[in-house]
Design a protein around this motif. Structure first.
Motif, PDB file in Angstrom:
ATOM      1  N   PHE A  85       0.844  -1.185   0.000  1.00  0.00           N
ATOM      2  CA  PHE A  85       0.000   0.000   0.000  1.00  0.00           C
ATOM      3  C   PHE A  85       0.876   1.230   0.000  1.00  0.00           C
ATOM      4  O   PHE A  85       2.012   1.200   0.464  1.00  0.00           O
TER       5      PHE A  85
ATOM      6  N   ILE B 157      -5.423   6.160  -0.791  1.00  0.00           N
ATOM      7  CA  ILE B 157      -4.511   5.032  -0.629  1.00  0.00           C
ATOM      8  C   ILE B 157      -4.535   4.206  -1.907  1.00  0.00           C
ATOM      9  O   ILE B 157      -5.599   4.005  -2.502  1.00  0.00           O
ATOM     10  N   ASN B 158      -3.383   3.698  -2.295  1.00  0.00           N
ATOM     11  CA  ASN B 158      -3.311   2.800  -3.443  1.00  0.00           C
ATOM     12  C   ASN B 158      -2.821   1.435  -2.974  1.00  0.00           C
ATOM     13  O   ASN B 158      -1.826   1.337  -2.257  1.00  0.00           O
TER      14      ASN B 158
ATOM     15  N   THR C  67     -10.767  -3.181   0.440  1.00  0.00           N
ATOM     16  CA  THR C  67     -10.989  -1.763   0.154  1.00  0.00           C
ATOM     17  C   THR C  67     -12.158  -1.227   0.980  1.00  0.00           C
ATOM     18  O   THR C  67     -12.055  -0.176   1.615  1.00  0.00           O
TER      19      THR C  67
ATOM     20  N   GLN D  99     -12.072   1.620   3.978  1.00  0.00           N
ATOM     21  CA  GLN D  99     -12.895   2.830   3.886  1.00  0.00           C
ATOM     22  C   GLN D  99     -13.832   2.969   5.087  1.00  0.00           C
ATOM     23  O   GLN D  99     -14.104   4.075   5.535  1.00  0.00           O
TER      24      GLN D  99
ATOM     25  N   VAL E 297      -9.713   4.432  -1.949  1.00  0.00           N
ATOM     26  CA  VAL E 297      -8.726   3.361  -2.126  1.00  0.00           C
ATOM     27  C   VAL E 297      -8.779   2.927  -3.583  1.00  0.00           C
ATOM     28  O   VAL E 297      -9.849   2.639  -4.115  1.00  0.00           O
TER      29      VAL E 297
END
Length: 107
Positions: free
Chosen positions: A37, A51-52, A67, A71, A86
């Protein structure tokens, strides 16, 4: 750097650390299963973080649940955060994307 800009930068660093700690503590499976992440953006004023998820998270069938859990849970754990975005490697692959499979692909 002015005192207010320094304070803003310090606050953003603090929120980034809090988010990173939250993810490592609550979602160890991300890195434990070959994913990763990164915190793409923090807007302390708006209470928003982006966020990735990458690596093995891209293509993982559990990514949508991870995800959603991030969240839902992150705003309750990190006081400065009200909303979370995300993304994964599948985001933006809808219609019109340059990565769409052409309709005449034989499979």
């Amino acid at each position: 750097m002015s005192d207010s800009r320094r304070a803003d930068a310090d606050r953003e660093d603090e929120v980034r650390n809090d988010v990173s700690s939250f993810l490592a503590r609550n979602f160890p499976q991300i890195q434990g299963h070959g994913g990763d992440f990164s915190i793409v953006d923090v807007d302390v004023e708006a209470g928003h973080v982006e966020i990735n998820l990458s690596g093995a998270c891209t293509g993982c069938g559990v990514s949508p649940m991870t995800t959603q859990a991030i969240q839902r849970r992150l705003p309750g754990d990190v006081e400065a955060i009200d909303s979370v975005a995300v993304t994964t490697g599948f985001d933006g692959l809808g219609e019109g994307s340059s990565r769409d499979v052409p309709p005449d692909t034989p499979f």
